[in-house]
Design an enzyme around this catalytic site. Structure first.
Site, PDB file in Angstrom:
ATOM      1  N   CYS A  60       1.378  -0.746   0.445  1.00  0.00           N
ATOM      2  CA  CYS A  60      -0.214   0.510   0.113  1.00  0.00           C
ATOM      3  C   CYS A  60       0.616   1.138  -0.226  1.00  0.00           C
ATOM      4  O   CYS A  60       1.253   1.849   0.759  1.00  0.00           O
ATOM      5  CB  CYS A  60      -0.813  -0.452   1.080  1.00  0.00           C
ATOM      6  SG  CYS A  60      -1.971   1.777   1.478  1.00  0.00           S
ATOM      7  N   CYS A  63       0.279   3.873   2.835  1.00  0.00           N
ATOM      8  CA  CYS A  63       1.289   3.279   4.525  1.00  0.00           C
ATOM      9  C   CYS A  63       2.432   3.448   4.172  1.00  0.00           C
ATOM     10  O   CYS A  63       2.971   3.448   4.861  1.00  0.00           O
ATOM     11  CB  CYS A  63       0.855   1.781   3.867  1.00  0.00           C
ATOM     12  SG  CYS A  63      -0.713   0.702   4.481  1.00  0.00           S
ATOM     13  N   CYS A 405      -5.906  -2.478  -9.509  1.00  0.00           N
ATOM     14  CA  CYS A 405      -6.016  -3.861  -8.450  1.00  0.00           C
ATOM     15  C   CYS A 405      -4.769  -5.033  -8.975  1.00  0.00           C
ATOM     16  O   CYS A 405      -4.754  -5.714  -9.853  1.00  0.00           O
ATOM     17  CB  CYS A 405      -6.839  -4.325  -8.231  1.00  0.00           C
ATOM     18  SG  CYS A 405      -6.812  -6.034  -7.295  1.00  0.00           S
ATOM     19  N   CYS A 408      -6.111  -8.487  -9.321  1.00  0.00           N
ATOM     20  CA  CYS A 408      -6.960  -8.287 -10.424  1.00  0.00           C
ATOM     21  C   CYS A 408      -5.969  -8.684 -11.893  1.00  0.00           C
ATOM     22  O   CYS A 408      -6.164  -9.834 -12.481  1.00  0.00           O
ATOM     23  CB  CYS A 408      -8.085  -7.103 -10.426  1.00  0.00           C
ATOM     24  SG  CYS A 408      -8.720  -6.276  -9.370  1.00  0.00           S
TER      25      CYS A 408
END
Length: 495
Positions: A60, A63, A405, A408
């Protein structure tokens, strides 16, 4: 609704700047943020009166931006009296998934304040840079309400740009005071609370009142409002409703961001007027919009005025163009949207009236229908969902994905292999829909993360695919559902 709000609020996340963290004089780097996992989380938290936990994912970006700020704050707070402990959990790790579910982690990073050995849990709603984290947590670890003993205390405490709530009491005891303190404890992560024995210390409002009365100070509309019902639920409703401007302003001023977030977190339908606020003639538009907001106050609609310059992410989310401004969008809690583009000031009141009377059809965001759709995995958009999936009479495996994503992207070549496997079978369709660019209005598809995969059988049964993401497992799932459908059809024929 959770997905709608969380996606929308993502556009208001402000990226934190990286800050270098100095090592100890010895040259060794000591980590002040405590690493927790499933094995030591409960034991550690149960021993702490106050602890902050960040749930993060290693991939992330937000993050990664937060990490040095969080570590710097942990270093500073380790010297606080008493020390304030900051911890982190890798919520992407399979063994920690139960923890993430328990604490309702829906995105990264998610920060929680845990009090009383973990018995009380609150969202962290403070800044994301080190100094801001430190100041916010010092306040959060102290009393829920500050004792105001002088005009100087009040002047220092009541910020002209923030919501501040002060209880005025003849004495600091009794049911009213206890209820007020319970409210302060419950909402302390959202608001500043204070209490005083003398209203004359306060900068606005009647100074002769002895209370009990709650006075809410705000930087908009009437600037302060008093309330005398000390039922906790009534107090909470008063604070929440009084803390949202009649018309929330969405521009590039950071001081407005808390009110924007409150606006989108509210349970009201959301009427948003987007316009170029620097244009000549916009005053009549703003004036009419405010008149309508006054007219529908207390009728289940909140109002926001968005400046074109600050609204690019909103335009992308709603699938509208700058050429359509001035425009109004109304967003309901179930995700339905209603759109009026290229409006004039006199259009606002009659259009909102028509909306309230159910005369305005919903607006559905859709990508253009592909001119060519020849790849093995077929592209579905909102405008073709009915024809290609719901009314196709085929067995359809449909992936809801996001272009950014990573999971994905890993699934994409596997779905292509599955699609090639069924290439000569006209009764099976493997398809995908970009859930960030198309509205999903069918309630049977509950998309809360990416990728989300559903199977719609030829006879109309819809089920979520939750198996392993391999070619073999997906094909096995399709075949079992086809057999089930065929069996049911055979039973119908026998009857």
């Amino acid at each position: 609704m959770g997905r709608i709000v969380s996606v929308w609020l993502a556009f208001f996340v402000i990226a934190c700047s990286l800050t270098a963290i100095s090592a100890e004089e010895s040259g060794e780097s000591k980590e002040f943020v405590l690493t927790l996992d499933q094995s030591n989380f409960t034991d550690t938290v149960s021993k702490q009166d106050f602890i902050v936990v960040e749930f993060y994912a290693p991939w992330c970006g937000h993050c990664k931006n937060l990490a040095p700020e969080y570590e710097k704050a942990a270093s500073i707070l380790s010297k606080h009296d008493p020390p304030i402990l900051l911890a982190k959990v890798d919520a992407n790790e399979e063994s920690n998934k139960d923890l993430a579910n328990e604490y309702e982690v829906r995105g990264f990073p998610t920060l929680k304040i845990l009090r009383n050995g973990g018995k009380n849990v609150q969202e962290y709603k403070g800044p994301r840079e080190a100094d801001g984290i430190v100041e916010y947590l010092k306040k959060q670890s102290g009393p829920a309400s500050a004792d105001i003993k002088s005009a100087e205390d009040a002047s220092n405490f009541i910020d002209e740009k923030n919501i501040v709530i002060v209880g005025v009491f003849p004495k600091f005891s009794g049911q009213e005071f206890d209820n007020y303190m319970a409210l302060a404890e419950k909402l302390r992560s959202d608001y500043e609370f204070g209490h005083t024995l003398d209203a004359k210390y306060l900068p606005r409002g009647e100074s002769s009142v002895t209370g009990p009365v709650v006075r809410l100070f705000k930087p908009f509309d009437e600037l302060f409002v008093d309330f005398k019902d000390f039922n906790v639920e009534a107090l909470e409703k008063f604070v929440e409703e009084s803390s949202i401007p009649l018309v929330t302003l969405f521009n590039n001023d950071p001081s407005n961001h808390p009110f924007i977030i409150k606006f989108y977190n509210s349970p009201l339908a959301k009427a948003m007027l987007f316009a170029n606020l620097s244009n000549e003639g916009v005053d009549s538009l703003k004036s009419k919009f405010r008149e309508v907001a006054e007219q529908y106050k207390g009728q289940g609609i909140g109002f926001l005025l968005g400046d074109l310059e600050a609204s690019q992410a909103a335009f992308q989310y709603f699938g509208v163009q700058e050429s359509q401004v001035p425009l109004i969008i109304i967003l309901e809690n179930d995700g339905k949207k209603y759109l009026k583009p290229n409006l004039e000031a006199d259009h606002i009141a009659p259009w909102v009236k028509d909306y309230k009377e159910g005369k305005v059809p919903p607006y559905v965001k859709s990508e253009p229908i592909p001119v060519e759709n020849n790849e093995p995995v077929k592209v579905v958009v909102a405008d073709t969902l009915d024809d290609m999936v719901l009314k196709s009479g085929k067995n359809v495996l449909l992936e809801f994905y996001a272009p950014w994503c990573g999971h994905c992207q890993k699934l994409a070549p596997i779905l292509e292999e599955v699609a090639i496997h069924y290439e000569k079978d006209a009764s099976v369709l493997i398809a995908k829909l970009d859930a960030t660019a198309n509205d999903i209005v069918d309630p049977n598809f509950d998309v809360r993360g990416y990728p989300t995969v559903y199977f719609r059988s030829a006879d109309g049964n819809i089920s979520a695919y939750e198996g392993e993401r391999t070619k073999e497992d997906i094909i096995d799932f399709i075949e079992k559902n086809r057999e089930k459908t065929a069996h049911q059809e055979a039973l119908k024929d026998e009857l």
